[in-house]
Design an enzyme around this catalytic site. Structure first.
Site, mmCIF file in Angstrom:
data_model
loop_
_atom_site.group_PDB
_atom_site.id
_atom_site.type_symbol
_atom_site.label_atom_id
_atom_site.label_comp_id
_atom_site.label_asym_id
_atom_site.label_seq_id
_atom_site.Cartn_x
_atom_site.Cartn_y
_atom_site.Cartn_z
ATOM 1 N N ILE A 74 -13.020 -49.093 -20.632
ATOM 2 C CA ILE A 74 -14.154 -49.443 -19.672
ATOM 3 C C ILE A 74 -14.433 -48.033 -18.928
ATOM 4 O O ILE A 74 -13.573 -47.665 -18.538
ATOM 5 C CB ILE A 74 -13.979 -50.768 -18.663
ATOM 6 N N LEU A 116 -13.564 -45.053 -12.715
ATOM 7 C CA LEU A 116 -13.301 -43.784 -12.158
ATOM 8 C C LEU A 116 -12.151 -43.222 -13.120
ATOM 9 O O LEU A 116 -12.057 -41.944 -13.184
ATOM 10 C CB LEU A 116 -12.915 -43.771 -10.484
ATOM 11 N N ALA A 146 -1.422 -41.069 -13.927
ATOM 12 C CA ALA A 146 -0.119 -40.103 -14.330
ATOM 13 C C ALA A 146 -1.213 -38.615 -14.181
ATOM 14 O O ALA A 146 -2.346 -38.593 -14.213
ATOM 15 C CB ALA A 146 -0.099 -40.122 -16.103
ATOM 16 N N TYR A 150 -3.434 -40.665 -24.823
ATOM 17 C CA TYR A 150 -3.141 -41.323 -23.519
ATOM 18 C C TYR A 150 -1.570 -41.140 -23.201
ATOM 19 O O TYR A 150 -1.142 -41.184 -22.207
ATOM 20 C CB TYR A 150 -3.250 -42.985 -24.168
ATOM 21 N N ASP A 173 -0.555 -47.028 -0.434
ATOM 22 C CA ASP A 173 -0.194 -46.132 -1.600
ATOM 23 C C ASP A 173 1.066 -46.835 -2.006
ATOM 24 O O ASP A 173 2.160 -46.913 -1.710
ATOM 25 C CB ASP A 173 -0.142 -44.736 -0.982
ATOM 26 N N GLN A 193 -6.351 -46.995 -1.531
ATOM 27 C CA GLN A 193 -5.267 -45.714 -1.580
ATOM 28 C C GLN A 193 -6.034 -44.456 -0.790
ATOM 29 O O GLN A 193 -6.885 -44.024 -1.239
ATOM 30 C CB GLN A 193 -5.035 -45.216 -2.940
ATOM 31 N N VAL A 225 -3.665 -50.858 -11.062
ATOM 32 C CA VAL A 225 -3.279 -49.364 -10.559
ATOM 33 C C VAL A 225 -2.563 -48.294 -11.794
ATOM 34 O O VAL A 225 -1.846 -49.146 -12.363
ATOM 35 C CB VAL A 225 -2.638 -49.545 -9.385
ATOM 36 N N LYS A 280 2.805 -47.846 -19.827
ATOM 37 C CA LYS A 280 2.297 -49.288 -19.998
ATOM 38 C C LYS A 280 3.254 -50.133 -20.637
ATOM 39 O O LYS A 280 3.070 -51.370 -20.546
ATOM 40 C CB LYS A 280 0.925 -49.227 -20.408
HETATM 41 P P1 NAD Z 1 -10.249 -47.303 -11.116
HETATM 42 O O1 NAD Z 1 -10.079 -45.829 -10.916
HETATM 43 O O2 NAD Z 1 -11.318 -47.813 -10.574
HETATM 44 O O3 NAD Z 1 -8.936 -47.823 -10.589
HETATM 45 C C1 NAD Z 1 -7.194 -47.466 -10.321
HETATM 46 C C2 NAD Z 1 -7.079 -47.679 -9.001
HETATM 47 O O4 NAD Z 1 -5.758 -47.126 -9.071
HETATM 48 C C3 NAD Z 1 -7.923 -46.942 -8.107
HETATM 49 O O5 NAD Z 1 -8.283 -47.962 -7.084
HETATM 50 C C4 NAD Z 1 -6.858 -45.929 -7.396
HETATM 51 O O6 NAD Z 1 -6.896 -45.848 -5.871
HETATM 52 C C5 NAD Z 1 -5.534 -46.750 -7.707
HETATM 53 N N1 NAD Z 1 -4.412 -45.785 -7.441
HETATM 54 C C6 NAD Z 1 -3.999 -44.716 -8.222
HETATM 55 N N2 NAD Z 1 -2.735 -44.261 -7.556
HETATM 56 C C7 NAD Z 1 -2.377 -44.853 -6.732
HETATM 57 C C8 NAD Z 1 -1.456 -45.041 -5.542
HETATM 58 N N3 NAD Z 1 -0.685 -44.074 -5.781
HETATM 59 N N4 NAD Z 1 -1.498 -46.044 -4.921
HETATM 60 C C9 NAD Z 1 -2.469 -46.800 -4.635
HETATM 61 N N5 NAD Z 1 -3.466 -46.871 -5.515
HETATM 62 C C10 NAD Z 1 -3.382 -46.235 -6.648
HETATM 63 O O7 NAD Z 1 -10.088 -47.282 -12.759
HETATM 64 P P2 NAD Z 1 -9.663 -48.872 -13.551
HETATM 65 O O8 NAD Z 1 -9.981 -48.487 -15.140
HETATM 66 O O9 NAD Z 1 -10.258 -49.931 -12.849
HETATM 67 O O10 NAD Z 1 -8.090 -49.144 -13.395
HETATM 68 C C11 NAD Z 1 -7.281 -49.986 -12.975
HETATM 69 C C12 NAD Z 1 -6.335 -50.389 -13.999
HETATM 70 O O11 NAD Z 1 -6.790 -51.034 -15.205
HETATM 71 C C13 NAD Z 1 -5.113 -49.406 -14.262
HETATM 72 O O12 NAD Z 1 -4.079 -49.748 -14.349
HETATM 73 C C14 NAD Z 1 -5.680 -48.835 -15.708
HETATM 74 O O13 NAD Z 1 -4.709 -48.326 -16.442
HETATM 75 C C15 NAD Z 1 -6.097 -50.162 -16.209
HETATM 76 N N6 NAD Z 1 -6.935 -50.289 -17.534
HETATM 77 C C16 NAD Z 1 -8.118 -49.481 -17.360
HETATM 78 C C17 NAD Z 1 -8.945 -49.319 -18.582
HETATM 79 C C18 NAD Z 1 -10.080 -48.751 -18.885
HETATM 80 O O14 NAD Z 1 -10.568 -48.084 -19.932
HETATM 81 N N7 NAD Z 1 -10.834 -48.350 -17.751
HETATM 82 C C19 NAD Z 1 -8.308 -50.233 -19.853
HETATM 83 C C20 NAD Z 1 -7.273 -51.062 -19.675
HETATM 84 C C21 NAD Z 1 -6.509 -50.742 -18.692
HETATM 85 O O1 0WE Z 2 -5.205 -46.580 -18.098
HETATM 86 C C1 0WE Z 2 -6.135 -45.846 -18.287
HETATM 87 C C2 0WE Z 2 -6.625 -44.546 -17.300
HETATM 88 C C3 0WE Z 2 -5.454 -44.451 -16.468
HETATM 89 C C4 0WE Z 2 -5.347 -42.954 -15.934
HETATM 90 C C5 0WE Z 2 -6.670 -42.125 -15.796
HETATM 91 C C6 0WE Z 2 -6.345 -40.715 -15.138
HETATM 92 C C7 0WE Z 2 -7.610 -39.945 -14.984
HETATM 93 C C8 0WE Z 2 -7.451 -38.911 -13.780
HETATM 94 C C9 0WE Z 2 -4.177 -42.375 -15.374
HETATM 95 N N1 0WE Z 2 -4.154 -41.175 -14.630
HETATM 96 C C10 0WE Z 2 -5.396 -40.660 -14.486
HETATM 97 N N2 0WE Z 2 -5.209 -39.322 -13.873
HETATM 98 C C11 0WE Z 2 -6.022 -38.521 -13.828
HETATM 99 O O2 0WE Z 2 -5.825 -37.484 -13.159
HETATM 100 N N3 0WE Z 2 -6.988 -46.289 -19.219
HETATM 101 C C12 0WE Z 2 -6.751 -47.535 -20.205
HETATM 102 C C13 0WE Z 2 -8.404 -45.740 -19.694
HETATM 103 C C14 0WE Z 2 -7.986 -44.457 -20.743
HETATM 104 O O3 0WE Z 2 -7.391 -43.503 -20.302
HETATM 105 C C15 0WE Z 2 -7.407 -42.581 -21.438
HETATM 106 C C16 0WE Z 2 -7.729 -43.450 -22.673
HETATM 107 C C17 0WE Z 2 -8.078 -44.646 -21.944
HETATM 108 C C18 0WE Z 2 -8.599 -45.775 -22.887
HETATM 109 C C19 0WE Z 2 -6.875 -41.354 -21.724
HETATM 110 C C20 0WE Z 2 -6.647 -40.909 -22.924
HETATM 111 C C21 0WE Z 2 -7.073 -41.476 -24.025
HETATM 112 C C22 0WE Z 2 -7.591 -42.809 -23.659
#
Ligand code: NAD
Ligand code: 0WE
Length: 258
Positions: free
Chosen positions: A193, A196, A95, A157, A64, A40, A92, A164
């Site tokens: 986890i 970023l 918010a 969240y 994107d 992206q 991906v 979700k």
């Molecule tokens: P990450 O930041 O490494 O990955 C998020 C990805 O989303 C990034 O590569 C970003 O470029 C991409 N993205 C965002 N908007 C986009 C757009 N408009 N077009 C293309 N790509 C876009 O973080 P992550 O934690 O690996 O997140 C991956 C998925 O896992 C997400 O759906 C997140 O909700 C989900 N998730 C994360 C956690 C956690 O705690 N980290 C837990 C459960 C689920």
């Molecule tokens: O899905 C997620 C995170 C998704 C996410 C994170 C960001 C940060 C930067 C979506 N949008 C944005 N926008 C940004 O500007 N998770 C499951 C990780 C996560 O995020 C939380 C959590 C957990 C867990 C936010 C609040 C409370 C718990």
């Protein structure tokens, strides 16, 4: 021989070597899959290109997921390299930052709601539609990443939880729709986890600590563990599983009381 030998996989959502998508890519490569990646925005191009090279991939395409032209272009480019596609990893979520703090009713807005649902849920259907021709009749598999906030409230969240919930319903509707052409659709619901997307979420560290204290395994999960479950779901080992949500969260979701 690996469980994904001969499978061609498109990985959407690598932003760093901490991304869940990167854990999926590593696990699938370990199991014999051939990989292609999208990124992206130009800022991530070099980073994703260098990561892809580590897993023997030189297919790295801009996409994107909020932009239909970019989605169509990415699949058009992919079809120049591959005559078919077996799996899509959708990892991906987004918010606007102001949506993810404070009480839900205070934070949620029409625009924040629309963006969260567009990028975090609709995009799964958009990728499924764009990849449909390449994936048809190959026992293909699409997976996405969800979180417990889909089915339980989690402080801050907020609208991401609503998105979700929509994503998980999207998994079920896509599974029913694409099943007749052999394509399975599932989600992994991962525990928290540090990635970023988690960076800058206020008090993420204490959320990680609390989850680790309370869950049955008494520790957080890794992107390797999520990746291994994703590889299973995308492999023919999971040929009877579609429309489902597989929790990889150290058992946190089973708790009624900690
Ligand atoms: P990450 O930041 O490494 O990955 C998020 C990805 O989303 C990034 O590569 C970003 O470029 C991409 N993205 C965002 N908007 C986009 C757009 N408009 N077009 C293309 N790509 C876009 O973080 P992550 O934690 O690996 O997140 C991956 C998925 O896992 C997400 O759906 C997140 O909700 C989900 N998730 C994360 C956690 C956690 O705690 N980290 C837990 C459960 C689920
Ligand atoms: O899905 C997620 C995170 C998704 C996410 C994170 C960001 C940060 C930067 C979506 N949008 C944005 N926008 C940004 O500007 N998770 C499951 C990780 C996560 O995020 C939380 C959590 C957990 C867990 C936010 C609040 C409370 C718990």
């Amino acid at each position: 021989m690996g469980i994904m030998q001969g499978k061609r996989v498109l990985i959407v959502g690598v932003a760093s070597n901490r991304s869940i998508a990167w854990g999926c890519a590593q696990a699938m490569r370990d199991q014999g899959a051939e990989l292609a990646f999208t990124f992206q925005g130009e800022k991530l191009q070099k980073r994703v290109h260098d990561l892809a090279a580590k897993l023997d991939s030189d297919i790295v395409l801009p996409m994107d997921v909020g932009n239909d032209e970019q989605i169509d272009q990415a699949f058009a480019d992919l079809s120049e390299r591959w005559d078919g596609l077996d799996c899509i990893v959708h990892s991906v979520g987004f918010a606007p930052r102001d949506q993810l703090e404070g009480s839900y009713a205070d934070a949620v807005s029409r625009e924040g709601f629309a963006i969260a649902h567009d990028i975090s849920s609709y995009s799964l259907a958009a990728l499924a539609k764009a990849g449909r021709g390449l994936m048809k009749d190959r026992n293909g598999s699409i997976i996405t990443m969800s979180y417990l906030g889909a089915v339980r409230t989690v402080p801050n969240y907020n609208v991401m939880g609503v998105a979700k919930a929509s994503l998980e319903a999207n998994v079920r509707y896509l599974a029913d729709s694409l099943g007749p052409e052999g394509t399975r659709v599932n989600a992994v619901s991962a525990g928290p986890i540090r990635t970023l997307a988690a960076a800058g979420i206020s008090d993420f560290r204490s959320m990680l600590n609390k989850a680790a204290e309370q869950n049955p395994l008494r520790r957080n999960v890794t992107i390797t563990e999520v990746g291994n479950a994703a590889a299973f779901l995308c492999s023919d080992m999971a040929s009877g599983i579609t429309g489902d949500i597989l929790y990889v969260d150290s058992g946190y979701h089973i708790l009624g009381m900690a």
